[in-house]
Scaffold this active site. Structure first.
Site, mmCIF file in Angstrom:
data_model
loop_
_atom_site.group_PDB
_atom_site.id
_atom_site.type_symbol
_atom_site.label_atom_id
_atom_site.label_comp_id
_atom_site.label_asym_id
_atom_site.label_seq_id
_atom_site.Cartn_x
_atom_site.Cartn_y
_atom_site.Cartn_z
ATOM 1 N N ARG A 115 -2.983 5.044 -2.255
ATOM 2 C CA ARG A 115 -3.168 3.529 -1.588
ATOM 3 C C ARG A 115 -2.908 2.472 -2.826
ATOM 4 O O ARG A 115 -1.953 1.564 -2.346
ATOM 5 C CB ARG A 115 -4.466 3.203 -1.050
ATOM 6 C CG ARG A 115 -4.482 1.810 -0.713
ATOM 7 C CD ARG A 115 -5.948 1.886 -0.142
ATOM 8 N NE ARG A 115 -6.568 0.304 0.064
ATOM 9 C CZ ARG A 115 -6.421 -0.269 1.284
ATOM 10 N NH1 ARG A 115 -5.882 0.231 2.339
ATOM 11 N NH2 ARG A 115 -6.701 -1.480 1.237
ATOM 12 N N GLU A 161 0.016 -4.013 11.263
ATOM 13 C CA GLU A 161 -0.248 -2.799 11.097
ATOM 14 C C GLU A 161 0.533 -2.084 12.117
ATOM 15 O O GLU A 161 0.553 -2.177 13.284
ATOM 16 C CB GLU A 161 -1.669 -2.480 11.416
ATOM 17 C CG GLU A 161 -2.838 -3.377 10.592
ATOM 18 C CD GLU A 161 -3.240 -2.720 9.103
ATOM 19 O OE1 GLU A 161 -2.281 -1.713 8.877
ATOM 20 O OE2 GLU A 161 -3.767 -3.500 8.419
ATOM 21 N N HIS A 186 0.774 -1.326 0.087
ATOM 22 C CA HIS A 186 0.056 -0.012 -0.064
ATOM 23 C C HIS A 186 0.993 1.265 -0.132
ATOM 24 O O HIS A 186 1.565 1.486 0.997
ATOM 25 C CB HIS A 186 -0.782 -0.013 1.306
ATOM 26 C CG HIS A 186 -2.056 -1.096 1.173
ATOM 27 N ND1 HIS A 186 -2.538 -1.618 2.065
ATOM 28 C CD2 HIS A 186 -2.869 -1.381 0.004
ATOM 29 C CE1 HIS A 186 -3.867 -2.425 1.759
ATOM 30 N NE2 HIS A 186 -3.797 -2.221 0.219
ATOM 31 N N ALA A 187 0.693 2.010 -0.886
ATOM 32 C CA ALA A 187 1.731 3.074 -1.439
ATOM 33 C C ALA A 187 1.946 4.050 -0.046
ATOM 34 O O ALA A 187 2.779 4.367 0.273
ATOM 35 C CB ALA A 187 1.205 3.731 -2.522
ATOM 36 N N ARG A 188 0.789 4.708 0.512
ATOM 37 C CA ARG A 188 0.836 5.569 1.338
ATOM 38 C C ARG A 188 1.334 5.142 2.756
ATOM 39 O O ARG A 188 1.784 6.178 3.688
ATOM 40 C CB ARG A 188 -0.344 6.460 1.592
ATOM 41 C CG ARG A 188 -1.523 5.472 2.307
ATOM 42 C CD ARG A 188 -2.953 5.869 1.841
ATOM 43 N NE ARG A 188 -3.976 4.664 2.561
ATOM 44 C CZ ARG A 188 -5.346 5.264 2.099
ATOM 45 N NH1 ARG A 188 -5.719 6.515 1.478
ATOM 46 N NH2 ARG A 188 -6.426 4.372 2.493
ATOM 47 N N GLU A 189 1.524 3.790 3.045
ATOM 48 C CA GLU A 189 2.138 3.205 4.303
ATOM 49 C C GLU A 189 3.510 3.255 4.364
ATOM 50 O O GLU A 189 4.109 2.341 4.234
ATOM 51 C CB GLU A 189 1.480 1.901 4.367
ATOM 52 C CG GLU A 189 -0.214 2.137 4.497
ATOM 53 C CD GLU A 189 -0.901 0.753 4.331
ATOM 54 O OE1 GLU A 189 -0.307 -0.173 4.416
ATOM 55 O OE2 GLU A 189 -2.086 0.788 4.044
ATOM 56 N N TYR A 191 -15.449 -5.971 9.194
ATOM 57 C CA TYR A 191 -14.520 -5.477 8.288
ATOM 58 C C TYR A 191 -14.083 -6.728 7.402
ATOM 59 O O TYR A 191 -13.015 -7.131 8.012
ATOM 60 C CB TYR A 191 -13.350 -4.635 8.868
ATOM 61 C CG TYR A 191 -12.534 -3.986 7.736
ATOM 62 C CD1 TYR A 191 -12.770 -3.340 6.646
ATOM 63 C CD2 TYR A 191 -10.973 -4.714 7.920
ATOM 64 C CE1 TYR A 191 -12.006 -3.024 5.785
ATOM 65 C CE2 TYR A 191 -10.415 -4.350 6.752
ATOM 66 C CZ TYR A 191 -10.608 -3.448 5.810
ATOM 67 O OH TYR A 191 -9.800 -3.101 4.958
ATOM 68 N N ASN A 237 -3.798 -5.237 -2.307
ATOM 69 C CA ASN A 237 -4.098 -6.261 -1.294
ATOM 70 C C ASN A 237 -5.606 -6.650 -1.242
ATOM 71 O O ASN A 237 -6.350 -7.304 -0.412
ATOM 72 C CB ASN A 237 -3.910 -5.653 0.120
ATOM 73 C CG ASN A 237 -3.361 -6.735 1.028
ATOM 74 O OD1 ASN A 237 -2.689 -7.675 0.948
ATOM 75 N ND2 ASN A 237 -3.630 -6.576 2.591
ATOM 76 N N ARG A 238 -6.127 -6.691 -2.519
ATOM 77 C CA ARG A 238 -7.526 -7.244 -2.934
ATOM 78 C C ARG A 238 -7.461 -8.068 -4.191
ATOM 79 O O ARG A 238 -8.424 -8.607 -4.560
ATOM 80 C CB ARG A 238 -8.502 -6.233 -3.173
ATOM 81 C CG ARG A 238 -8.776 -5.223 -2.153
ATOM 82 C CD ARG A 238 -9.522 -5.973 -0.902
ATOM 83 N NE ARG A 238 -9.683 -5.326 0.351
ATOM 84 C CZ ARG A 238 -8.821 -4.803 1.309
ATOM 85 N NH1 ARG A 238 -7.565 -5.449 1.282
ATOM 86 N NH2 ARG A 238 -9.056 -4.015 2.246
#
Ligand code: 0X9
Ligand code: ZN
Length: 419
Positions: free
Chosen positions: A237, A384, A185-188, A361, A256-257
């Site tokens: 993301r 996380e 995930h890009a922004r992480e 979720y 991630n999907r």
């Protein structure tokens, strides 16, 4: 020197900084903290592209809402009995404040941490590295530590960047393999930063004592998206697939999907959604490269460890449903608790060990469930990382060092406890 030159240079520098530091695309975007009852509605709104869930932990529930969706989302949430509190009312100025101080830090850090083409002996820990710096470091490590480590490109991204895989070799012929994935995930940004910290520990530091294991690290699984957080959109993301032939002009697939396990159960088929699963399983060059490389080691794979942010949770399968329990759930929790205790010893930060899909979720097509179901890995975790929502994805680079320190200690406890 010509007397106009200093003025010209100052003006040019100002223009450059303005372009680099302009976050107008985020003007009017808000961050809300949801309250009230637990509901499936936010997940549905995310699939419909109406909001962006920022953390997936039930304790926090922060979401981003674009200005043109604020009225509609507010109405739908209220109807469903969900309250909200505005935490950030204009993301553009919020991001600008944080990123400007990050940029100043980067300027200063150039003085004491070097990572240039010819010389990148250590991953940077006082700023977030750019993709080219990551490559320089990996190549230098490969040159200086071959044959104990070996670096290979396992594929190319949409924009033709390499997906790198580093193998830190065991001296045992039948060693079990640990797979670490970062940066999907890009922004992480903290995710690749910690992945590089682990590489450095495993390849050049205390890691030698874990030589019973083979380590495979793909520290930057989504290089196009990551670079785009510096050049286009700090909150990006997904990857950078052009979806123009689909129902929209929106870019990107949530990598991630996109894995082929329960594809689509907890994801979106709408290309503008932040959780767009893509046109088909493994449609993306990035996920295809990763899964092919993982399958090559199938049989010896023992654990998948996927780094994300934020929320400080260690998640174990399943993530696609809460109706079924992982077959070795107790063992996953036991080893997970060992991680959490190890991490807490260092800076007293809590990581909760929880089931991925607990509550409402669900998310399917993720690396963790795929690895747990489709490979020999009996341990599959999504970590996380920091923080608990104070800065979220905008976590500043001061957090890199302590994050690496605590994760490294927790990770060693895992290595001492699995088998
Ligand atoms: O939603 C995700 O992909 C992960 N959270 S994040 O905020 N980093 O985007 C969690 C994935 C957990 N695993 C599964 N649900 N399978
Ligand atoms: Zn993530």
């Amino acid at each position: 020197m010509h007397k106009m030159l200093p003025l010209l240079l100052t003006t040019l520098l100002a223009c450059y900084r303005q372009t680099e530091g302009s976050y107008q695309y985020l003007a009017g975007h808000q961050i809300w903290k949801l309250g009230g009852k637990e509901s499936a509605l936010p997940g549905q709104l995310m699939a419909d592209g109406l909001l962006d869930i920022l953390d997936h932990s039930r304790k926090l529930q922060q979401v981003r809402v674009a200005p043109h969706h604020i009225d509609r989302v507010s109405e739908l949430l209220q109807k469903d009995g969900i309250s909200y509190e505005i935490l950030v009312d204009d993301l553009a100025s919020h991001v600008e404040g944080i990123e400007n101080s990050e940029r100043r830090r980067r300027d200063v850090s150039g003085n004491h941490q070097t990572c240039t083409e010819s010389h990148c002996p250590e991953p940077l820990t006082d700023v977030y590295m750019r993709f080219d710096q990551m490559e320089w470091y990996l190549k230098q490590l490969n040159e200086t530590h071959y044959p104990n480590v070996s670096l290979s490109s396992i594929g190319k991204s949409h924009e033709n960047r390499d997906i790198w895989l580093l193998h830190i070799k065991s001296n045992k012929p039948d060693a079990r393999a640990i797979w670490i994935e970062g940066g999907i995930h890009a922004r992480e940004r903290i995710s690749p930063a910690v992945a590089f910290g682990l590489i450095s520990k495993l390849a050049t530091g205390d890691g030698a004592k874990y030589n019973d294991f083979d380590f495979f690290l793909a520290p930057m699984a989504n290089p196009d998206g990551y670079e785009y957080t510096f050049t286009g959109d700090r909150m990006w993301r997904k990857n950078r697939r052009a979806n123009s032939h689909q129902r929209s002009n929106c870019y990107g697939v949530d990598l991630n999907r996109n894995w082929d396990f329960k594809f689509g159960v907890g994801a979106s088929n709408y290309p503008c959604s932040e959780v767009y699963m893509g046109p088909s399983p493994f449609s993306e060059p990035e996920t295809k490269a990763l899964k092919d490389a993982m399958l090559e080691r199938n049989g010896s794979l023992l654990m998948l460890f996927s780094l994300h942010s934020y929320g400080q949770d260690l998640l174990y399968p399943w993530g696609w449903t809460s109706q079924e329990e992982a077959e070795n759930k107790d063992e996953l929790v036991r080893v997970g608790q060992a991680f959490a205790e190890g991490a807490r010893e260092i800076h007293n930060h809590d990581y909760d060990v929880v089931n991925s899909a607990g509550g409402l979720y669900y998310a399917s097509g993720a690396t963790d469930d795929w690895a747990y179901s489709e490979t020999s890995a009996r341990y599959a975790y999504t970590l996380e990382l920091r923080d608990k929502g104070e800065r979220g994805f905008l976590l500043t680079s001061e957090a890199i060092k302590p994050s690496i320190e605590e994760v490294w200690n927790g990770f060693q406890k895992i290595l001492q406890n699995i088998g």
